[in-house]
Design a protein around this motif. Structure first.
Motif, PDB file in Angstrom:
ATOM      1  N   LEU A   7      -7.537  38.086  21.819  1.00  0.00           N
ATOM      2  CA  LEU A   7      -7.742  37.526  20.485  1.00  0.00           C
ATOM      3  C   LEU A   7      -6.960  38.313  19.445  1.00  0.00           C
ATOM      4  CD1 LEU A   7      -9.352  35.774  18.361  1.00  0.00           C
ATOM      5  CD2 LEU A   7     -11.070  37.602  18.412  1.00  0.00           C
ATOM      6  N   VAL A   8      -6.302  37.592  18.541  1.00  0.00           N
ATOM      7  CA  VAL A   8      -5.645  38.220  17.393  1.00  0.00           C
ATOM      8  C   VAL A   8      -6.328  37.722  16.124  1.00  0.00           C
ATOM      9  CG1 VAL A   8      -3.544  38.309  16.003  1.00  0.00           C
ATOM     10  CG2 VAL A   8      -3.411  38.583  18.484  1.00  0.00           C
ATOM     11  N   LEU A   9      -6.764  38.657  15.296  1.00  0.00           N
ATOM     12  CA  LEU A   9      -7.378  38.333  14.011  1.00  0.00           C
ATOM     13  C   LEU A   9      -6.277  38.340  12.957  1.00  0.00           C
ATOM     14  CD1 LEU A   9     -10.405  40.744  14.447  1.00  0.00           C
ATOM     15  CD2 LEU A   9     -10.380  38.288  14.882  1.00  0.00           C
ATOM     16  N   ASP A  19      -6.438  33.305  21.861  1.00  0.00           N
ATOM     17  CA  ASP A  19      -6.930  32.766  20.603  1.00  0.00           C
ATOM     18  C   ASP A  19      -6.393  33.542  19.407  1.00  0.00           C
ATOM     19  OD1 ASP A  19      -8.788  30.887  21.856  1.00  0.00           O
ATOM     20  OD2 ASP A  19      -9.966  32.658  22.377  1.00  0.00           O
ATOM     21  N   VAL A  20      -6.268  32.847  18.276  1.00  0.00           N
ATOM     22  CA  VAL A  20      -5.942  33.499  17.019  1.00  0.00           C
ATOM     23  C   VAL A  20      -6.952  33.022  15.975  1.00  0.00           C
ATOM     24  CG1 VAL A  20      -4.247  31.703  16.433  1.00  0.00           C
ATOM     25  CG2 VAL A  20      -4.204  33.919  15.236  1.00  0.00           C
ATOM     26  N   ALA A  21      -7.687  33.970  15.396  1.00  0.00           N
ATOM     27  CA  ALA A  21      -8.654  33.658  14.344  1.00  0.00           C
ATOM     28  C   ALA A  21      -7.946  33.793  12.999  1.00  0.00           C
ATOM     29  CB  ALA A  21      -9.847  34.594  14.420  1.00  0.00           C
ATOM     30  N   ILE A  22      -7.787  32.683  12.311  1.00  0.00           N
ATOM     31  CA  ILE A  22      -7.024  32.648  11.060  1.00  0.00           C
ATOM     32  C   ILE A  22      -7.973  32.722   9.870  1.00  0.00           C
ATOM     33  CG2 ILE A  22      -5.419  31.306   9.666  1.00  0.00           C
ATOM     34  CD1 ILE A  22      -4.389  30.050  12.252  1.00  0.00           C
ATOM     35  N   GLY A  23      -7.856  33.820   9.115  1.00  0.00           N
ATOM     36  CA  GLY A  23      -8.743  34.008   7.979  1.00  0.00           C
ATOM     37  C   GLY A  23      -8.024  34.618   6.800  1.00  0.00           C
ATOM     38  N   GLY A  24      -8.778  35.302   5.953  1.00  0.00           N
ATOM     39  CA  GLY A  24      -8.204  35.909   4.756  1.00  0.00           C
ATOM     40  C   GLY A  24      -9.136  36.948   4.172  1.00  0.00           C
ATOM     41  N   ALA A  78     -19.246  51.363  27.286  1.00  0.00           N
ATOM     42  CA  ALA A  78     -19.443  50.268  26.335  1.00  0.00           C
ATOM     43  C   ALA A  78     -18.645  50.570  25.074  1.00  0.00           C
ATOM     44  CB  ALA A  78     -20.921  50.121  25.992  1.00  0.00           C
ATOM     45  N   THR A  79     -17.672  49.709  24.768  1.00  0.00           N
ATOM     46  CA  THR A  79     -16.813  49.979  23.614  1.00  0.00           C
ATOM     47  C   THR A  79     -16.556  48.703  22.838  1.00  0.00           C
ATOM     48  OG1 THR A  79     -14.679  50.878  22.940  1.00  0.00           O
ATOM     49  CG2 THR A  79     -14.715  49.588  24.959  1.00  0.00           C
ATOM     50  N   CYS A  80     -16.031  48.843  21.633  1.00  0.00           N
ATOM     51  CA  CYS A  80     -15.667  47.664  20.861  1.00  0.00           C
ATOM     52  C   CYS A  80     -14.345  47.111  21.398  1.00  0.00           C
ATOM     53  CB  CYS A  80     -15.558  48.006  19.376  1.00  0.00           C
ATOM     54  SG  CYS A  80     -14.118  48.985  18.948  1.00  0.00           S
ATOM     55  N   GLN A  81     -13.941  45.962  20.892  1.00  0.00           N
ATOM     56  CA  GLN A  81     -12.757  45.281  21.404  1.00  0.00           C
ATOM     57  C   GLN A  81     -11.465  45.738  20.741  1.00  0.00           C
ATOM     58  OE1 GLN A  81     -13.395  41.070  21.075  1.00  0.00           O
ATOM     59  NE2 GLN A  81     -15.043  41.037  22.551  1.00  0.00           N
ATOM     60  N   ALA A  82     -11.565  46.570  19.703  1.00  0.00           N
ATOM     61  CA  ALA A  82     -10.381  46.963  18.947  1.00  0.00           C
ATOM     62  C   ALA A  82      -9.339  47.637  19.819  1.00  0.00           C
ATOM     63  CB  ALA A  82     -10.775  47.904  17.806  1.00  0.00           C
ATOM     64  N   ALA A  83      -8.129  47.093  19.794  1.00  0.00           N
ATOM     65  CA  ALA A  83      -6.972  47.628  20.510  1.00  0.00           C
ATOM     66  C   ALA A  83      -7.136  47.607  22.023  1.00  0.00           C
ATOM     67  CB  ALA A  83      -6.661  49.052  20.044  1.00  0.00           C
ATOM     68  N   HIS A 125      -5.638  43.196  14.886  1.00  0.00           N
ATOM     69  CA  HIS A 125      -5.740  42.633  13.547  1.00  0.00           C
ATOM     70  C   HIS A 125      -4.362  42.632  12.892  1.00  0.00           C
ATOM     71  CE1 HIS A 125      -7.760  41.969   9.595  1.00  0.00           C
ATOM     72  NE2 HIS A 125      -6.671  42.557   9.159  1.00  0.00           N
ATOM     73  N   VAL A 126      -3.964  41.495  12.336  1.00  0.00           N
ATOM     74  CA  VAL A 126      -2.692  41.379  11.634  1.00  0.00           C
ATOM     75  C   VAL A 126      -2.965  41.099  10.160  1.00  0.00           C
ATOM     76  CG1 VAL A 126      -0.489  40.179  11.462  1.00  0.00           C
ATOM     77  CG2 VAL A 126      -1.558  40.493  13.703  1.00  0.00           C
ATOM     78  N   CYS A 127      -2.466  41.966   9.290  1.00  0.00           N
ATOM     79  CA  CYS A 127      -2.656  41.826   7.842  1.00  0.00           C
ATOM     80  C   CYS A 127      -1.733  40.740   7.278  1.00  0.00           C
ATOM     81  CB  CYS A 127      -2.376  43.157   7.151  1.00  0.00           C
ATOM     82  SG  CYS A 127      -3.448  44.512   7.677  1.00  0.00           S
ATOM     83  N   PRO A 128      -1.987  40.265   6.059  1.00  0.00           N
ATOM     84  CA  PRO A 128      -1.151  39.216   5.470  1.00  0.00           C
ATOM     85  C   PRO A 128       0.326  39.571   5.386  1.00  0.00           C
ATOM     86  CG  PRO A 128      -3.178  39.436   4.223  1.00  0.00           C
ATOM     87  CD  PRO A 128      -3.165  40.571   5.197  1.00  0.00           C
ATOM     88  N   ASN A 129       0.656  40.861   5.300  1.00  0.00           N
ATOM     89  CA  ASN A 129       2.068  41.260   5.220  1.00  0.00           C
ATOM     90  C   ASN A 129       2.671  41.574   6.581  1.00  0.00           C
ATOM     91  OD1 ASN A 129       0.741  43.624   5.806  1.00  0.00           O
ATOM     92  ND2 ASN A 129       1.665  44.821   4.160  1.00  0.00           N
TER      93      ASN A 129
END
Length: 325
Positions: free
Chosen positions: A74-76, A121-126, A300-305, A310-314
């Protein structure tokens, strides 16, 4: 870069709770991370943590994990920091767009790159992604490259016209933010009157068209006593799922810390009966105690990396949404 003592002091000063328990959680996190290979230590780290690690018979890995995912599932993706609401808990302090946000062509290139490495998946937000007029073509680019888009929106701009347009572009999944079971609580948290009715209407529009609909709720002091009501409302709206997470003290949530932050134990007590009584597919950010984590063979760990990015707007990339810029 911070050493173990500095990290411990930073976490203890940022979160409420028993200091001994927090230190114990940090200790177990590091031990299990080193055991599993998620955390690598240099020679200085090894010397500083020697007593801690040796007491637990930890064998230090010499290289990163092998045989795991070569790309995130997943990419946020934040497509803008522009937003028409002013939520008290917003980690991005969204409102105005960044000066150098990715263009539609750049986002299409990103879609191609994610498709090549088989991201699911890509979760598209702001921000609020629906403030971008080029969102339908961005959505289509991900669909074309076989990356499933999931739109995360506050719902206030999701009317029948845009819903039909996004459906034609290939969007099938939408997540709406709902932070209260009543207009007064939801609108107070979201900072704009009338947002509750618009979000409810958006959910109804999405369900009528055929979207898979989820609701995202950020638990905080103001809505803690409405979580049962929110899950009941979600059931009445026939949504497909609801995610409830605590507010993280980052961005605007940190500025409004006394209004948004709730200790984990308070949160756990409030949602304890939700899974038993709730009739909608429910996800909570509950985690096992440090003792149970340390007793487990797997880490047990989080999914980060490890499973997500996570991709920022820039276009900047971070392990997760709450990672410092």
């Amino acid at each position: 870069n911070k050493n173990l003592k500095e990290i411990t002091e930073l976490i203890c000063s940022s979160y409420e709770g028993n200091k001994n328990e927090i230190v114990s959680d940090i200790r177990n996190f590091i031990i299990n991370g080193v055991k599993s290979g998620y955390i690598l230590l240099n020679h200085i780290d090894k010397e500083n943590l020697n007593d801690l690690l040796c007491s637990c018979n930890v064998n230090l890995p010499s290289q990163p994990l092998r045989g795991y995912l070569y790309s995130p599932l997943l990419v946020l993706l934040e497509v803008t920091y522009a937003c028409n609401l002013r939520c008290k808990h917003c980690y991005a302090s969204a409102g105005r767009p960044m000066k150098d946000e990715l263009s539609a062509d750049e986002l299409k290139k990103l879609a191609e790159e994610l498709g090549k490495i088989k991201v699911f998946d890509v979760a598209i937000g702001g921000g609020e992604p629906l403030l971008r007029e080029d969102l339908p073509e961005v959505i289509y680019a991900f669909v074309k490259n076989k990356v499933e888009p999931i739109l995360a929106t506050n719902g206030t701009l999701f009317d029948e016209e845009i819903a039909e347009e996004l459906w034609k572009a290939g969007l099938r999944k939408v997540q709406f933010s709902l932070d209260g079971a009543s207009p007064d609580v939801h609108d107070s948290i979201r900072g704009v009157k009338g947002s509750f009715e618009k979000t409810i209407k958006a959910v109804e529009v999405a369900k009528t068209i055929g979207y898979s609909v989820a609701i995202k709720t950020i638990a905080q002091k103001e809505n803690l006593n409405q979580l049962q009501g929110i899950t009941k409302l979600a059931y009445n709206l026939a949504v497909d799922g609801i995610n409830i997470n605590r507010a993280v003290p980052y961005g605007r949530a940190k500025e409004n810390l006394f209004e948004t932050f709730i200790p984990y134990k308070m949160y756990e007590e409030s949602v304890r009966d939700l899974k038993r009584t709730n009739k909608v597919n429910l996800k909570l950010d509950l985690y096992p105690s440090s003792k149970r984590i340390s007793d487990r063979k797997e880490f047990a760990t989080c999914q980060a990396a490890t499973m997500s990015l996570h991709v920022c707007p820039n276009g900047d990339i971070k392990p997760c949404s709450y990672f410092p810029d």
